[in-house]
Design an enzyme around this catalytic site. Structure first.
Site, PDB file in Angstrom:
ATOM      1  N   GLY A 161       5.144  -0.811   2.675  1.00  0.00           N
ATOM      2  CA  GLY A 161       4.327   0.374   2.530  1.00  0.00           C
ATOM      3  C   GLY A 161       5.103   1.675   2.452  1.00  0.00           C
TER       4      GLY A 161
ATOM      5  N   HIS B 203       0.818  -1.216   0.000  1.00  0.00           N
ATOM      6  CA  HIS B 203       0.000   0.000   0.000  1.00  0.00           C
ATOM      7  C   HIS B 203       0.849   1.262   0.000  1.00  0.00           C
ATOM      8  CE1 HIS B 203       0.857   0.830   4.272  1.00  0.00           C
ATOM      9  NE2 HIS B 203       0.843  -0.476   4.415  1.00  0.00           N
ATOM     10  N   ASP B 204       0.382   2.270  -0.695  1.00  0.00           N
ATOM     11  CA  ASP B 204       0.972   3.614  -0.720  1.00  0.00           C
ATOM     12  C   ASP B 204       2.340   3.681  -1.395  1.00  0.00           C
ATOM     13  OD1 ASP B 204      -0.981   5.283   1.086  1.00  0.00           O
ATOM     14  OD2 ASP B 204      -0.595   3.444   2.211  1.00  0.00           O
TER      15      ASP B 204
END
Length: 269
Positions: free
Chosen positions: A138, A120-121
């Site tokens: 992340g 994520h991200d």
């Protein structure tokens, strides 16, 4: 358009021209896929994902799935944005963020080889190449034309600069500045000369980049003094990018090879 009868494609998904969808693939709602894309066997393109033109997803790849993060709650709308001309090989996983309206981004022309994980991200620039089994946790940021070998483990919030090269099996806990080569032993040894040549950077500029790397890592200066010397030496955009990248670091910079600490001229070109 060629959609295999066993594929599950939401009526709310938007597919471009000449898209091929293989057996048992799943394309959820709120997905947009550009022209001339190949979605292979058992691939899943999850909600809130955008895919550009001319992309290829191979067996078992997963793009846009909910993140592996305790902070995620059902109903959060976040996004995965994949550019054009991206190749996603077997069993790659790409996850969207746990926070509202945030994005995981894979830039144009990236190649993600088998079993790569993009958490994520994460933000991948253009034409990033990542070899098999590398795990990107992340909030990692990787700039344009960086190359990562296989089996690398990258800590959260690390950054890898433009045209950097990272050797196989490294555990990356700090940033790698632009144009640097980080060898399998975990030390920066000098410039990514082959990458610079392939990028058509001329010999004069390559030498200036090499000198900036040598000044920062191998002349025994502290970071502040090294950067002052680099900034004073040459105003070229590439040198400025090298310097500014280091100044913006929050996790610190991966170390230079101590082999060259007393012999900076031995730093390989």
């Amino acid at each position: 358009m060629n959609i295999h009868p066993t594929a599950v494609v939401s009526k709310d998904a938007k597919l471009g021209k000449n898209v091929e969808v293989g057996p048992y693939a799943v394309i959820e709602s709120d997905v947009t896929i550009g022209d001339n894309c190949f979605i292979g066997d058992r691939v899943k393109i999850a909600r809130y994902t955008t895919v550009g033109d001319n992309c290829r997803f191979y067996l078992g790849a997963l793009a846009g799935e909910e993140p592996q993060d305790h902070r995620f709650r059902k109903g959060i709308v976040s996004y995965t944005e994949i550019g054009s001309n991206v190749v996603v090989r077997e069993y790659v996983t790409i996850h969207r963020p746990p926070f509202e309206n945030q994005k995981t981004v894979v830039g144009d022309g990236c190649l993600l080889m088998g079993f790569v994980h993009v958490a994520h991200d994460v933000k991948l620039g253009r034409h990033v190449t990542i070899a098999n089994h590398t795990a990107i946790t992340g909030h990692v940021e990787i700039e344009d034309y960086a190359i990562l070998s296989g089996y690398i483990k990258i800590h959260q919030f690390c950054r890898i600069g433009t045209l950097a090269f990272v050797g196989a099996g490294v555990i990356l806990t700090q940033d790698v500045p632009p144009y640097c080569m980080l060898r399998e032993n975990g030390f920066i040894c000098g410039p990514n000369t082959i990458g610079l040549r392939r990028a058509n950077i001329d010999s004069e500029l390559r030498l200036k980049i090499r000198n900036a790397i040598k000044t920062f890592f191998f002349q025994g200066l502290n970071a502040k003094n090294a950067l002052s010397e680099i900034d004073a030496a040459d105003p070229l955009p590439e040198i400025a990018h090298f310097s500014e990248f280091i100044k913006a670091s929050k996790r610190g910079i991966m170390p230079g090879n101590p082999k060259f600490a007393h012999n900076p001229d031995g730093c390989p070109d």
